[in-house]
Each structure stands twice: as structure tokens, then as C-alpha cells.
Design a protein around this motif. Structure first.
Motif, PDB file in Angstrom:
ATOM      1  N   UNK A  59      -3.051   5.653   5.399  1.00 32.29           N
ATOM      2  CA  UNK A  59      -3.261   4.334   4.799  1.00 32.29           C
ATOM      3  C   UNK A  59      -2.545   3.355   5.701  1.00 32.29           C
ATOM      4  N   UNK A  89       1.118   5.030   6.505  1.00 36.27           N
ATOM      5  CA  UNK A  89       1.610   6.251   5.893  1.00 36.27           C
ATOM      6  C   UNK A  89       0.587   7.346   6.172  1.00 36.27           C
ATOM      7  N   UNK A 147       2.277   5.368  -1.295  1.00 40.08           N
ATOM      8  CA  UNK A 147       2.088   6.804  -1.460  1.00 40.08           C
ATOM      9  C   UNK A 147       3.329   7.338  -2.174  1.00 40.08           C
ATOM     10  N   UNK A 148       3.121   8.083  -3.243  1.00 36.51           N
ATOM     11  CA  UNK A 148       4.229   8.722  -3.959  1.00 36.51           C
ATOM     12  C   UNK A 148       4.012  10.224  -3.925  1.00 36.51           C
ATOM     13  N   UNK A 201      -6.403  -1.114   3.369  1.00 35.71           N
ATOM     14  CA  UNK A 201      -5.439  -0.020   3.475  1.00 35.71           C
ATOM     15  C   UNK A 201      -5.823   1.213   2.674  1.00 35.71           C
ATOM     16  N   UNK A 247       0.881  -1.164   0.000  1.00 36.61           N
ATOM     17  CA  UNK A 247       0.000   0.000   0.000  1.00 36.61           C
ATOM     18  C   UNK A 247       0.914   1.208   0.000  1.00 36.61           C
ATOM     19  N   UNK A 290       7.909  -1.899   6.171  1.00 37.35           N
ATOM     20  CA  UNK A 290       7.672  -0.463   6.003  1.00 37.35           C
ATOM     21  C   UNK A 290       8.855   0.089   5.214  1.00 37.35           C
ATOM     22  N   UNK A 291       8.566   0.726   4.092  1.00 35.55           N
ATOM     23  CA  UNK A 291       9.619   1.201   3.188  1.00 35.55           C
ATOM     24  C   UNK A 291       9.483   2.699   2.948  1.00 35.55           C
ATOM     25  N   UNK A 292      10.616   3.339   2.795  1.00 37.61           N
ATOM     26  CA  UNK A 292      10.605   4.756   2.445  1.00 37.61           C
ATOM     27  C   UNK A 292      11.832   5.062   1.605  1.00 37.61           C
ATOM     28  N   UNK A 345       5.512   8.519   7.848  1.00 41.09           N
ATOM     29  CA  UNK A 345       5.551   7.062   7.906  1.00 41.09           C
ATOM     30  C   UNK A 345       5.615   6.682   9.380  1.00 41.09           C
ATOM     31  N   UNK A 372       6.673   6.073  -0.139  1.00 37.34           N
ATOM     32  CA  UNK A 372       6.515   5.404   1.152  1.00 37.34           C
ATOM     33  C   UNK A 372       5.504   4.307   0.971  1.00 37.34           C
ATOM     34  N   UNK A 373       5.797   3.127   1.512  1.00 40.16           N
ATOM     35  CA  UNK A 373       4.795   2.056   1.400  1.00 40.16           C
ATOM     36  C   UNK A 373       4.954   1.024   2.498  1.00 40.16           C
ATOM     37  N   UNK A 374       3.821   0.426   2.834  1.00 38.59           N
ATOM     38  CA  UNK A 374       3.817  -0.732   3.709  1.00 38.59           C
ATOM     39  C   UNK A 374       3.759  -1.964   2.823  1.00 38.59           C
ATOM     40  N   UNK A 398      -3.956   4.480  -2.480  1.00 42.64           N
ATOM     41  CA  UNK A 398      -3.136   3.633  -1.607  1.00 42.64           C
ATOM     42  C   UNK A 398      -3.747   2.266  -1.352  1.00 42.64           C
TER      43      UNK A 398
END
Lengths: 391, 391, 391, 391
Positions: free
Chosen positions: D212, D252, C214-215, D382, C212, C262-264, D262, C250-252, C382
Motif C-alpha cells: 500500500x 507498507x 496495516x494492522x 493507496x 493508509x 511514515x509511522x510504525x 515499511x 504501520x501506516x503512511x 489499506x
């Protein structure tokens, strides 16, 4: 529960710390005696009254001799400058009061010997004396001692200890009592170096047998303060006076067990606010500590798998760590003043148990002898100077 | 572009590092001369042939005298143990070859003086000599020097330098050439302490004027190796021999500008792999470095806003930092061997410009004199020992 | 020893890094084939000639198709922007050349699938393809993988990965090719996030099954550059253009084995220069890494004695650590470019052994599918978006 | 000085922390009212009596309604689980008592709205309410807020916040009340995530506008405890029950001012004991904090000289730092419980000044709305979920 009625002399920086500890210890630890902050003592009546109210003391006195003579007091807690320690402590012990005395024990070996002798006499009558090397009571350092005592470091090879502060870097910082020999005995050496020496001997379980030293006064003259206090002062005028203590001390040392030591204490390490650092290297492992991160202890274990052998930073907040089961869940830090609260706990328990609290005046004397040898070596071309030790 | 033809003597640890540097420097820096790894020299023909092929050298020799005599060589790069430096360097300089010599410059002040004199004679003929204190070329330490030279630290008060390793903690580590006085001159003192002393003098721009020292051999006997090398050895048998160098050195020092120094070098700091640490405290700020984090420099500036004054950890990888515009974008680390690549760059540029490369043999002699005073003090009850300095 | 003749397309940042690696790997590792930096390829003849000379390539070409057609070349090394990867790689593989292709593998899943299919066809003929996720080759991350593969972390619960840079914080940084979708495919997501995704899948050994996301484009317009390059550009004029890629992502995520991620990825994390951080928490232990300290790996082992359980910071420079026996003694750091040297070593060994090098184009495709799902989720509120995985 | 008579409901972990704070604040700060720990309230008479004596409360009650009805009480301090907050707080406010309520404000938005409305009604009559997001009172975080409010970070781009603990990693940890939805409302989300959300909104001065999210229960069944408490429990038997709250939360977010967030909260981050971390990146600088080093604040200032620009680690112990002039000299650390002492100071001062203490129940409601949106998004693939905000 029986009370332990405390009379405290002095109410500046150390007085505030001790006062907080007497109040706090019984609310976090199950103590065998109930400490009572009973009487605060200082020379100026208006000041001591205000302080007693603020710090939560029931009564006050303006003469320590009267305090020592009171029969409703069990403990004398000495938080005054070093030049008064011997007289108060000896009188209190001889009057049958337990004594907790701030460090350094005294301003000279002669005074320290008188005090240690008084403590020995008092002990025979069940009266106890301890010196306030409070850092021994930090959980991280108590854990360090435990690990060394368990043999986790093997044969000790190296001790390196530094106590770095920077509050004298400004040449206009005034000439407070801590910069005058007649009050403070010495400068960075006795104030900071004493902690480093005590810790080194405590952690290793070994006495220092000799030193080679260098003392230095980097700013020899300073403004006279209007009103002198310990670490701070206001209203410095234009008149200047001579600094009669060292600004910095550096020395090498040998320990009874064969380790080599390197020590440094200074009030000129710009940016280092309270960096009491000690590292011990042994044949099986190493430990390192920094007071600016007092909840942490670094540990290296040579026995580990070579892929993962490394210095680890133990966050010393687990319930199994010394003192910590009384506080918060793991990961919740404690602060500087907790060392004093733990000191009250240990001191109270030792009195109740009829045991010698630690560190004893004899321990304080052992530190004083090292400081004395440091000063002697520094005064004689850094020549190697032996330290008399117990056998 | 004219070539700079290099003949290198020795191809162990230091030889591999220098070799990589001769190859790499011209591909990252725009050099005025084109270094050519031309001839590798070692005593054993099969070994030197294999090494030359592996390390990328065009030719080889088995006798350094023949190498020095060749007229197709411009530079002699000396990577052998310290007992051979003087003879090779003096011969090479007298033969008109530029010389890059590994540190410490020599095993004694006498040899170092001969070498410095030879370098001075050579310089008059445009022939250059430099000693390989490669850590000066780490960007973080070059930046440290820049900040001190700019006055960002003000008057210097303290230098504390440690070089901590642990590869001798195991008492069965064999007796390699680095543990024998006749080959290595000294132990931790010359190998590690030399770096600390050079850095301290380089960073402060001040010479050390006196020392009080302690040397110690913590494990006095070790297994004899079957085949000796520098830092490692295999097949240790049952026979044991005496370690004739120090395992650890500790000394206090004074600098010409009034600062106090505390130095320690040891191969017994369990868990410390390569911790060359140096901190300098001045009236306006402080700097701290640790070779185990060689891309970083800690800096404290007393002039900052009191809310945000703090030690900062500079990641020395920005294009404006010394040497770094040649490498990667900001935040991309460099490693140990880059110090040698930068050394080649600086040495090559100095030769092309007809200037004295830094550090000079005179700098190497200054280090040697400090090491000599350390040994003398340690041998005489740590008594204060002055170091002859330039004026 | 047979040669491995390399033709490299592109000679900017990545080209310099690869070039250094082809030269350096055979001098530190004992390789089964001898890499030869044979032909450098670029569109501008004067530029490619200069670059070839500087970077040490024997010959040059101005058309990659001619390069691919040469029969004196064994490997095509692709260091160009992502929009050209597919065409060059497929042509090279079909022509029987081994291919090393920079990451991300492609600008779209479609291209990546074509490439993976070409790689599979080629493999059947003994021709190899690998994608340049060079960070897998850092010793600290290779050690992390080893520890996880050994089960030292138990069941994996959490992955948190960030790739933080700050080179776009200045709104006047120009609109280089990396900020244009048609060249770069995406922004922080493909450039930085791709590394984070590959590492997460590599370390855990698990594929990401859904995301999921977000950009965000924080600075939507920038000055047009006079001459565009990758990370830097000069002479920005007054004209401005639209940024068509993301500045931050950013994304889960969920992993096939049940872990949560969890990524960023961002180019706006002021002060973070190259902070690729990844932490993995499992039922038995944890690992953490930061590229700004690339020689270190943090490790926590729940099985330890509760007194000393702690995160340790492994200095990954021991001879038993991956790749490190080829370099220096323990405690001597390596840098960023060593990851490329290790990549050359592994790629060359795989070719000689007739094995699939790692990471394969299929691995690159797996990353691309995650990036694709991230973009799809971000474009649709998302919403959770599944990622097709292998079974 | 007039007294501020406190009645406290609950005496577990939070009760001990609040109790210490009520005692300690007046001895270190000059307060306009004198807090009196007057009445402790709990359901079991023997337990509450023992606790009152131990923690230093003059009296006790076993029914909170009786406590609220007493006219010798000025403040109700609520330290019970979240399911009871609304009823007690509304009753107390309506009865004219100031209220300090532990976080999270409530277990649902509905309850929180009732509470915020009650607080608004009460404020009109001069009765105050605050919610115990104590971390706002840590000097390092108060300093962070000050720096952001001064504009030192410029336009905010990124917030990344994590609250990592590991006390549920052991699958045999029992099913305490914190793992049951009817008591605790949610798991890591409400307990840990609430702190992270409050801090993020406090530090940035911006509300979160949408999220999200992903929630996960990693260990779905646990042993039933014999006697349940919050973070610990003993005597777990063989019966097992369902965990009805989340073990971990990840989401996020977007902020009203354009920043991206985040967030992660978990009780499964092995080795992380209390790692509440928050980093804020802005166009001019960045800040970072970790509760495991709570005396420190990392700060990066883009305006600095490029040679020395770096993250600095501020040791937030200077007299000019928030709250710190009341404590010890610079460099002397404070601990976790100081946040509660500072909370008492601020709350007492606000009451005396007739001002709204911070954070208000409205602030608590703002956090609750975010938590609610997180739960809603997690329950619906999400999908992006907006958070109602104030205008």
C-alpha cells in the motif's frame, strides 16, 4: 604526459596497499605525471615474480641495490621492515631517485638523522623524499588539520591520542618479526604510537617538547613461528622465544604551544581492532576522530547558539572535503586504502611541482625523537624527558 | 518500621542530590529502615530555613556541632567542601552517628587517615561510615563490576579513565571555592580524578601501586567572584586572583594485578560536559562506559563466534540489572540522581544489617593516597611514585 | 502557598510514575501551588492501603465516585486502563475537579468527543483538563518543538516515527489486559502509536489529514494469565485465549502542511526496548530523537558552512534547555520519570494561571481520530482514509 | 589463465565504479578468469576516447550495436540510464554475450519480463546475466544474509527499510534526466527504493506479496539544465520544467513468510546523504544496517545471557567475514566501490563455474513487480495491491 616509473621494495601488507595506490590514483585524480608500477623487488625470485604478476608490476628484481642502480626508475618506494629503511633510502636518494619510505622512518634517531640529512642533500638536487604517514591523507584528518589551521579551535589545551589494537591478546600468537627489536625497533610504540605522534604534531602544528612514559611487555614469551611475517603467522611450534619489544606504551606529553598530551598505544585492547583515536580540545572548539569510523570527524564549536551547541559528526564525503571531489557523490564512503591513493597523488604532484612532499624525512625524524624520548623515560622511572625540537 | 533519622550538613548541589535521594529511596525500594530527612544544617539561618522547606526537611540547625550533639539523629550526611569533612566526620562518628561523607574523603592523606581510624573505632561499636562515590551505584557500573568479578574479562591488561568537563574553558569564569587549594584541596584532580581513581580500583578490584603524573593550571588567574559557590558564580568584578589548584591532571599508573592505567581529568575539554569514561581491557573481554550515556555499558566478549564478535551496547535497564527492578520497564532510562537514591538504599541496608557499607572510609583513604602520589610525582619531574597499598 | 490537593485513581506503573512526580516537582521547581498527594484510589482496600503508604499518599478510597465527590480534592489524576477514562474524567470535570488523564485519552472517538466536550464545559468554569502525553515534557522534545516553531527546519517535508518495543516476542507471554480489546481499545496502535501520533502533531504543529494503514496480530493466541496486569503477569497456565488487539501497526500519512509521514508501532521489534524514534526533515534542517537516548537530540542545519555541516547530537542538559535549569549542572542526565515531574509542573502552573494546560483533551481527541482512521483503513484494504481536522 | 573481455556501455558515475572494479578485482582476489577492460562505448567519440584513456580501457566504440557485434568481447556491462537497458541487454544476450546490467533492471515490468525471458534463453546456452544490485556484495549485508539463512533471527516479523538522501532539497537543483519519467522510469522509487526492495527480498529470502503506497513530488517544477547529467548539472538557466517522477515514496508491505514491511525512499531527507537503512526483527534476534556506516552490522541475539543481551555493532572487517580475507587486517575499513569489486568477483566466478550469477534478471524482475505495484497503489488511493510472485 611524462611517466613516473616506480620501483617498490617489499610486497607484503604495505606493498599491496602501495601497489593498489599506484594503479588507482591516476584513474581518479588528474595527475601531472603518470605513475607506472614498473619494478617490484624482493629477495625470493619465485615469490617476487608471482607477486609482480598478481599486483600488476611490469618487471621484478631480487636485489634492491640493482633496483636502485637502474636508470629506468624514478621513484623507490620502500615497504620493508624498519631495520632496512636507512640503508635503502640513503642509497636511493644518493642515486637521484625520489623516495617514498614507509613509517616509522627508521628504528633509531641515529638512522633517522642520516636519512633526513640525505633527504636534505637530495632536495638541493631536486630529488624528493617523503615518509608514509598515510593517515594524514584521510579526508577526515586533512579536514581536521584545515579547521585547526583556520583557528576554529583557538588555543589548544589538550591532545589525547590512542592507537588500540588487540591482535596480541592471544598468548599463543607467534613471535613474528614485529615482536623482535632487531627488526622492528620497538613494538606498539613504533608501529602504532608513531602514527599517533605524527598525527598529534601534524594536527596541532606543534612539536612535542617532553614526555613521561611507561612501556610494558604483557606477554613476555611466545611460540616461535615456522615462517614469520608481519601481523600473521602460521604453524607455530612448541618452541618459545622472548618478545623483545613493548606490547603497550603510555605517556604524557607537553607541546610547544602549551597543550598537554596523553598517548597510548597497545596491541592488547581486546575488541579494538584498529582504533586510532585522537581528540584535540581548544579554547574555541574540539575535534575527535576514530580510525574505525574513518569517514567521520566529530567537531564542537563553542561559538554556537547555546540551544544547539553540540558535537556534530561530519560525514567527510562532500565534494568540498579534502580529496573527495575525485570520488563518489556525498554519503558514499571510502576505505583504508584510499589514504595510500591520496599519498600517491600528493607525492606525485609535489615531484612534478618541484616542491617538498609532506610529511618530509624531517617530519619522520621529529616523530623518531619523540619515540626515543619515550623509551628513555620509560627506562628511567618515567622521569620527564625533553625532546629536542626545531626552532 | 524503625526510622533512620538523618541530619545533613550543606545544601548546595550535593545537598539537593542527597535530599532527593533520602525522600525517594523508600518509595521505590523496600528498605529495612525508614529514612527521615530530619534536620538540615547550614551557617546562615535564613538560607537554611528556606532550603529546609524547599528540600523537605523537618527542622534545621546553624551549627554542625549542635546537630552532631542531638540525640534524635542517627545519621550525619556531610555535603560540605572537603576542608571540613575530617572534623565533622570524626566528631559525628565519635558521637555514635553513622556518617555518609561526600567525596573526596578529605583534602589530604593525613585527614583521610584520621577519618579512616575514626571509622574503624566506630565500626567496633556498630557505627557505620561510608564515602559518597555515588557512581559505583549506577546500574551500568555495578553491572561492569559484576562482570569483572565473574571473570568475564579474564586477566586485566588495561584501564583507561578520563573525566572530561569544560566549565573552566572561559577564562572569565570566576575564582570560586573549587579553584582555591585551601578549600578544595586540589582541582580537577580531587574533584574529577578522585571519581576516576575510585572507579578504576572498584571495577578492577585492584589497588593502584604507582603513578607518573603531570598537573597543569591552564588559566592561572581569574576574576574574583562577589559570592562564591561551587560550580557557578555571579557578579564577577574586575579584581583577579590566582588559581591555586590544577585545571587538568594526567597520569599513568600500574595496578597490583599487572594492569596498566592511563588517567586524565580536566575542566578544559571543550564540549565534554560530564564525560567520565572508563574502559577496561582483559584477556577475555573488554568493558567501556561513558557517564554522558549512563544507562549504557559497552561489552566485548572474545569467546564469541568470530562472525558476530563485537562490542555490544547494553541498555542497562532490565529488571535483572543492578537496582533496576525497582524502577520502570526495560528501556526506560534513569538519570544522574538515581545514583544517590541507590546510595541511600545500600547505606540504609548496611546499617540495618550491621555490615560495613561500601565504599568505606578505608576505600576513600585508598583514593586519597593515589591523589597524593599524583601530586608528588607531578611536583618532581613526573618521576614514578609508589602508592602505599594494603596487603 | 495554596495547596493543590490531588486524588489519584490507579497505582500500577503509571500510578507510581505520577506519584513520584507529585512529590518531586515542588522540590525542584518553584511552583505557584503546593501539590499534595492526598488520596489514592483503587478497588481493593488492602492493596490501595499498602500502595498509599508506600507511595506516600495521605489517605485512600476504594470507589472513584466517592473520591470525585470529596470536597477536599482539587485534582483527579486518572491512571487506569483506557476503558474507564471517559466515565471518570467526565464525572470529575462536571464535579469541578481539574483532571489529568493518562493517554490514550479514550478507547474510541465517541468517548474522546464526550471527554473533549466535558473539558470545554469545564474550562468555561475555570476547571482544567489535560491528557498525559508526557513525552512532550522531555527537554529534548520540548527543544525540538522550539526549534521547529522558530522555523529552523523551514518547510517540513518528512516525518518518520517509530515506537518499537519487544515485550511480546515471546509467544508465551500471557494475555494481559493490554491484549484485550474491551479493556485496552487497541494494542500497539493505542499504547505506542498514540505517543508517536501526538508527538508528530505536536512537533510539526500540523494535524494529520489522512492515513493508509496495516494492522497485524503476529501471535494470535496466548496463555491466559492467573492474575492479569499491564506489562507483566505471572503464573500463566495452560489455557490459551485470543489476542483481540494488534501486535503491530504501520501506516503512511499526510500532514496539513504538506509533509509525508511514515509511522510504525510494534511490540515485536526484538532488542528494541523502548525505541520511540521520530525524525523530521524540512527544507532548512532536520531533527531526530530516540527515547532510548532521551537526553539527546540530533539536529542538522543546512545553512552551515559546507565543511562542517553535519548532524550534531545535542546533549540536552544545559540550563538554557527546557526544564533543565531546575536540575543538575550540564552533562548530568535525567531519566524517564522526569517527564512526569515536568508534566506536574506545567499542569500546576496552568491551573494557577487560569490557562489551558497542554496537551488538552482536544489534542487527545485529535490523536484518537487518527487512530480511528488507521483502524478503518486497515480494515478496508489499506485504502486512504481521511481524518477530520479542525479549521 | 583465460581472459574475460569486457565491453562497457556508459562511463558516468556507474561507469567509473564498474571500471575500477574490473581493474581491481583480479589484484585482490584469485579469479578463475582474467577480466580485461577491453572496450568502452559511448555516443560521443571525443568523450568516450578521453574516458577510455582515463579509466584504463584498451579500445572504444560509439555504437553499442557494434560493440555487441564484436567477437572479441565476452561480457557486456550496461551502465546507461534505465530506458536503454532492455534493448541492449536482450541484443547482447541473444548475441551470446554475458551481461551485467545496472539496476533497476528496466523502467517497466514489460521490459523486465522481456529481459528475464532473454536471460532464460541465454542460460540454456551457457550465457549468463546478472543485475547490479551491488549492495548485496557489501560484507556487512552478505553477513546479514548469512545470519538470517542460518536461522539466527528465527521467524521474521518486521522489515523496515529506508533509503534517505537529500540532493533535491534545494528547489533550484536542475531538472536532470533522473527527474524525467521517460528516461528514469521513476524517481526516488526506482533509484533508491529498488535497492531497498531488493535488499529486503534478498536478506529475508522472501518475496513481497502486496503493498500500500504513497508517492509524492514535493518540488513539482525545476530549472532546466544546460547540460543534463545524473546527479549533478551545471549552468541552470531561468527556464523551468515539470518534474515527472516522484521525489519520495513510502509504502507498507507484506512478505510471503508473514513479515510486515515499511519502506521509504526520498531525496528530501535533509542531512541524510546516503542512508540506506534496513532492520529485520525476528523471533530470535534482529539485524540493522546503515549504508552511511557500511562496515558495520548491528545484531541482537535474544538467546544471550539477560545481563549482557544487547545490540552489538559488528565491525565487519574480520577475515572470516564475507569477501574480507582479500583485503586488509581486521579493523581496516573498506568503501563504497568495494561492492562493485566484489560484484565482479562473483560474476566472474559464476561464469567460470557455469552457474547462474546472483542477482539474476529474474531477481531484477521481482523488484520491478514490486515497484509496479507501488506505483499502482499510489495511483489508486493507496489501496492494497498484490504483487505477482513465483511459486
Amino acid at each position: 604526459m611524462p611517466a613516473l616509473r616506480v620501483g617498490m621494495v617489499g610486497y607484503a601488507f604495505m606493498g599491496a596497499a602501495h601497489s593498489h595506490a599506484w594503479h588507482t590514483a591516476p584513474r581518479f585524480f588528474d595527475l601531472p605525471l603518470r605513475p607506472e608500477p614498473a619494478v617490484l623487488c624482493g629477495r625470493s625470485e619465485p615469490s617476487v615474480r608471482t607477486a609482480a604478476e598478481k599486483l600488476g608490476w611490469a618487471d621484478w628484481e631480487t636485489d634492491w641495490k640493482r633496483l636502485v642502480a637502474r636508470d629506468d626508475i624514478d621513484v623507490i618506494d620502500i615497504c620493508t621492515p624498519g631495520d632496512t629503511h636507512a640503508e635503502i633510502a640513503v642509497a636511493a636518494l644518493d642515486a637521484g631517485k625520489h623516495v617514498l619510505c614507509e613509517k616509522p622512518l627508521a628504528n633509531s634517531v641515529d638512522e633517522a638523522e642520516l636519512m633526513a640529512a640525505a633527504a636534505e642533500r637530495a632536495a638541493a638536487r631536486g630529488v624528493r623524499a617523503a615518509v608514509g604517514f598515510n593517515y594524514r591523507r584521510l579526508p577526515a584528518l586533512a579536514l581536521a588539520r584545515r579547521l585547526i589551521a583556520q583557528g576554529r579551535l583557538g588555543t589548544l589545551h589538550h591532545v589525547r591520542a590512542q592507537y588500540l589494537q588487540d591482535w596480541l591478546v592471544d598468548p599463543d600468537f607467534p613471535l613474528t618479526w614485529r615482536l623482535r627489536r632487531e627488526k622492528a625497533g620497538s613494538g606498539a610504540l613504533g608501529d602504532l604510537g608513531a602514527h599517533a605522534v605524527d598525527l598529534a604534531q601534524y594536527l596541532t602544528g606543534q612539536q612535542i617538547t617532553g614526555v613521561s612514559a611507561l612501556l610494558e611487555t604483557l606477554v613476555p614469551e611466545r611460540p616461535l613461528p615456522d615462517a614469520a611475517s608481519g601481523l600473521s603467522a602460521t604453524g607455530a611450534g612448541t618452541a618459545r622465544g622472548r618478545v623483545t619489544v613493548d606490547d603497550a606504551a603510555a605517556f604524557t606529553a607537553r607541546f610547544a604551544g602549551g597543550a598537554i598530551g596523553v598517548f597510548e598505544a597497545t596491541r592488547f585492547a581486546t575488541g579494538r581492532k584498529n582504533a586510532l583515536r585522537i581528540e584535540v580540545n581548544g579554547s574555541l572548539g574540539s575535534l575527535a576522530f576514530d580510525l574505525e569510523s574513518l569517514n567521520e570527524l566529530a567537531f564542537y564549536d563553542r561559538a554556537e547558539d547555546p540551544d544547539t551547541a553540540a558535537f556534530r559528526t561530519i560525514l567527510v564525503t562532500e565534494p568540498n572535503h579534502p580529496y573527495m571531489s575525485a570520488w563518489w557523490p556525498a554519503g558514499h564512503l571510502i576505505g583504508y586504502e584510499h589514504s595510500f591513493t591520496h599519498q600517491v597523488k600528493d607525492f606525485t604532484e609535489a615531484i612534478a611541482a618541484g616542491e617538498q612532499p609532506s610529511p618530509s624525512f624531517a617530519d619522520g625524524l621529529r616523530v623518531q625523537r619523540v619515540l626515543d624520548a619515550v623509551a628513555a623515560s620509560a627506562a628511567d622511572r618515567s622521569v620527564w624527558t625533553t625532546v629536542p625540537i626545531d626552532h
